[in-house]
Write a protein that holds these residues in place. Structure first.
Motif, PDB file in Angstrom:
ATOM      1  N   ARG A  38       0.350   5.530  -0.029  1.00  0.00           N
ATOM      2  CA  ARG A  38      -0.644   6.586   0.112  1.00  0.00           C
ATOM      3  C   ARG A  38      -0.678   7.528  -1.099  1.00  0.00           C
ATOM      4  NH1 ARG A  38      -0.587   8.764   4.939  1.00  0.00           N
ATOM      5  NH2 ARG A  38      -1.537  10.699   4.253  1.00  0.00           N
ATOM      6  N   ASP A  39       0.395   7.576  -1.878  1.00  0.00           N
ATOM      7  CA  ASP A  39       0.462   8.452  -3.045  1.00  0.00           C
ATOM      8  C   ASP A  39       0.871   7.599  -4.251  1.00  0.00           C
ATOM      9  OD1 ASP A  39       0.686  10.595  -4.780  1.00  0.00           O
ATOM     10  OD2 ASP A  39       1.763  11.863  -3.373  1.00  0.00           O
ATOM     11  N   TRP A  65       6.088   8.660   7.563  1.00  0.00           N
ATOM     12  CA  TRP A  65       4.788   8.349   8.163  1.00  0.00           C
ATOM     13  C   TRP A  65       4.867   7.156   9.133  1.00  0.00           C
ATOM     14  CZ3 TRP A  65       5.294  10.206   3.237  1.00  0.00           C
ATOM     15  CH2 TRP A  65       4.550  11.340   2.922  1.00  0.00           C
ATOM     16  N   THR A  85      -7.856   0.591   5.532  1.00  0.00           N
ATOM     17  CA  THR A  85      -7.524   1.600   4.533  1.00  0.00           C
ATOM     18  C   THR A  85      -8.782   2.415   4.254  1.00  0.00           C
ATOM     19  OG1 THR A  85      -8.153   0.393   2.525  1.00  0.00           O
ATOM     20  CG2 THR A  85      -5.988  -0.109   3.486  1.00  0.00           C
ATOM     21  N   GLU A  86      -8.618   3.413   3.419  1.00  0.00           N
ATOM     22  CA  GLU A  86      -9.775   4.224   3.043  1.00  0.00           C
ATOM     23  C   GLU A  86     -10.816   3.403   2.300  1.00  0.00           C
ATOM     24  OE1 GLU A  86      -7.199   6.605   0.849  1.00  0.00           O
ATOM     25  OE2 GLU A  86      -6.945   8.164   2.378  1.00  0.00           O
ATOM     26  N   GLN A 128      -2.294   5.371  -4.076  1.00  0.00           N
ATOM     27  CA  GLN A 128      -3.346   6.317  -3.674  1.00  0.00           C
ATOM     28  C   GLN A 128      -4.241   5.715  -2.597  1.00  0.00           C
ATOM     29  OE1 GLN A 128      -3.118   9.373  -4.939  1.00  0.00           O
ATOM     30  NE2 GLN A 128      -1.468   8.738  -6.335  1.00  0.00           N
ATOM     31  N   THR A 129      -3.660   4.862  -1.777  1.00  0.00           N
ATOM     32  CA  THR A 129      -4.434   4.176  -0.734  1.00  0.00           C
ATOM     33  C   THR A 129      -3.634   4.206   0.564  1.00  0.00           C
ATOM     34  OG1 THR A 129      -5.334   2.672  -2.410  1.00  0.00           O
ATOM     35  CG2 THR A 129      -5.648   2.062  -0.107  1.00  0.00           C
ATOM     36  N   ALA A 130      -4.056   5.055   1.481  1.00  0.00           N
ATOM     37  CA  ALA A 130      -3.356   5.176   2.755  1.00  0.00           C
ATOM     38  C   ALA A 130      -3.859   4.130   3.737  1.00  0.00           C
ATOM     39  CB  ALA A 130      -3.570   6.570   3.343  1.00  0.00           C
ATOM     40  N   TYR A 158       0.838  -1.198   0.000  1.00  0.00           N
ATOM     41  CA  TYR A 158       0.000   0.000   0.000  1.00  0.00           C
ATOM     42  C   TYR A 158       0.873   1.247   0.000  1.00  0.00           C
ATOM     43  CZ  TYR A 158      -4.192  -2.713   1.168  1.00  0.00           C
ATOM     44  OH  TYR A 158      -5.236  -3.600   1.145  1.00  0.00           O
ATOM     45  N   THR A 213      -4.844   3.527   7.270  1.00  0.00           N
ATOM     46  CA  THR A 213      -5.274   4.423   8.340  1.00  0.00           C
ATOM     47  C   THR A 213      -5.183   3.803   9.725  1.00  0.00           C
ATOM     48  OG1 THR A 213      -7.571   3.729   7.963  1.00  0.00           O
ATOM     49  CG2 THR A 213      -6.798   5.711   6.801  1.00  0.00           C
TER      50      THR A 213
END
Length: 365
Positions: free
Chosen positions: A32-33, A197, A180-181, A162-164, A30, A166
């Motif tokens: 995030r960007d 992070w 994740t989102e 594009q999947t953070a 994964y 969380t």
């Protein structure tokens, strides 16, 4: 079968995915960007044999990384520009210290010499500045995007950009999955390779590790005429690095661990005016090859630091939760070795006992 989940798509996460390619479990990465969009993309991408405080274990890790990089450079898979590093001595005391450091590095097997002031002009430095420099001529720079593309391309891994992540889910002292989102995914193991992070991911499992951040401003300098320049480091943290035939990077390492603090990596940051003045002054007094250079692009990277300058790599007190963070600006240099070491640990294989202790997340307990 539940997967091994890797959080972070920089060079360390990509290397780990590659080294887990023979694991019977699926691997999911994964980011995030975009892949390589964080610290890896913001770095000046040096592979260095140079050490200011020589450490044999660190040299062993560098050797393992180079054993992975070198064949890929030789066959053209990865590009590498060997430019060397100069660690400048601005006092006689520093010069004597660097002479000793060079000797220790040679004992480790690295190529290292001390250059007298009159030898510096051919490397782009004003010989009247300082008292000489330690040279490690085998150092050079790679392309982070090439490294990540190769490692991920050769790995049997599902990539979710594009999947953070969380949160990390746990039960009875072990990980069970990630949030994740897009929802919850179960996991057999979770690896925090999230760079700056990493502290936020650790908070999700109540794992406390001494990670802090510093800021690394970088500006691009351009000239009309071709020139060459090694990676030049000064005692106050300023550095210059040649880039191609008509460009150079100018940067600063930022605060030491004692003066650093946790930061929010998502905050936008710009290069402050004082940094430009420092760079201009250093060019005028020490780096004549960059006289008249024009400013180009700029950015501010975020590095993750540890108290002892050694990465934190291995399993934590939470079963199945692993960390590969705190690269202290050496992510490009150490990524292949860190990925190989951690993949072996995740598979339950035999790892080098000395390196296990050296890198262990529990060494700060």
């Amino acid at each position: 079968m539940d997967p091994v989940v890797i959080v972070g798509g920089g060079v360390v996460g990509a290397s780990l995915a590659y080294h887990l390619r023979d694991d019977p479990r699926p691997v999911v990465l994964y980011e995030r960007d975009a892949l390589g969009s964080g610290t890896s993309g913001d770095s000046v991408a040096m592979f260095v044999w140079h050490q200011s405080a020589p450490d044999r274990s660190s040299h062993r890790l560098r050797s393992r990384s180079w054993d992975r990089y070198e064949p890929l450079i030789r066959d053209g898979t990865l590009s590498f520009e060997r430019i060397g590093t100069l660690d400048v001595a601005e006092t006689r005391e520093k010069a004597e210290s660097l002479r000793e450091v060079a000797g220790t590095l040679r004992e480790f097997g690295a190529e290292a010499t001390f250059l007298e002031p009159d030898e510096l002009a051919e490397h782009g430095l004003d010989p009247d500045f300082g008292c000489g420099a330690m040279a490690t001529p085998a150092d050079g720079y790679l392309d982070p995007s090439e490294i990540i593309r190769y490692f991920v391309g050769e790995a049997d891994v599902a990539v979710e950009t594009q999947t953070a992540v969380t949160d990390v889910r746990t039960r009875d002292g072990g990980v069970t999955g990630v949030e994740t989102e897009d929802g919850v995914r179960s996991a057999d193991a979770v690896v925090n390779a999230a760079g700056p992070w990493a502290p936020t991911v650790n908070d999700g499992v109540d794992v406390s590790l001494p990670l802090r951040h510093n800021l690394g401003p970088v500006v691009v300098l351009r000239t009309d005429d071709p020139f060459s320049l090694p990676f030049i480091q000064f005692g106050d943290g300023l550095y210059f690095r040649g880039e191609g035939r008509t460009q150079a990077f100018a940067g600063k390492y930022g605060a030491d661990y004692e003066d650093a603090a946790p930061l929010d990596p998502t905050n936008a940051r710009s290069v402050d005016h004082e940094f430009y003045l420092d760079i201009d002054a250093r060019i005028r007094e020490a780096v004549p090859r960059l006289s008249g250079a024009e400013l180009g692009n700029e950015w501010v990277g975020v590095r993750t630091l540890t108290p002892d300058g050694v990465p934190i790599v291995g399993e934590t007190d939470v079963s199945g939760y692993f960390v590969a963070a705190g690269m202290n600006g050496l992510g490009i240099t150490l990524a292949p070795a860190v990925g190989e070491f951690l993949a072996t640990a995740i598979r339950g294989g035999d790892v080098d006992a000395e390196l296990r202790s050296y890198l262990s997340p529990t060494r700060f307990s």
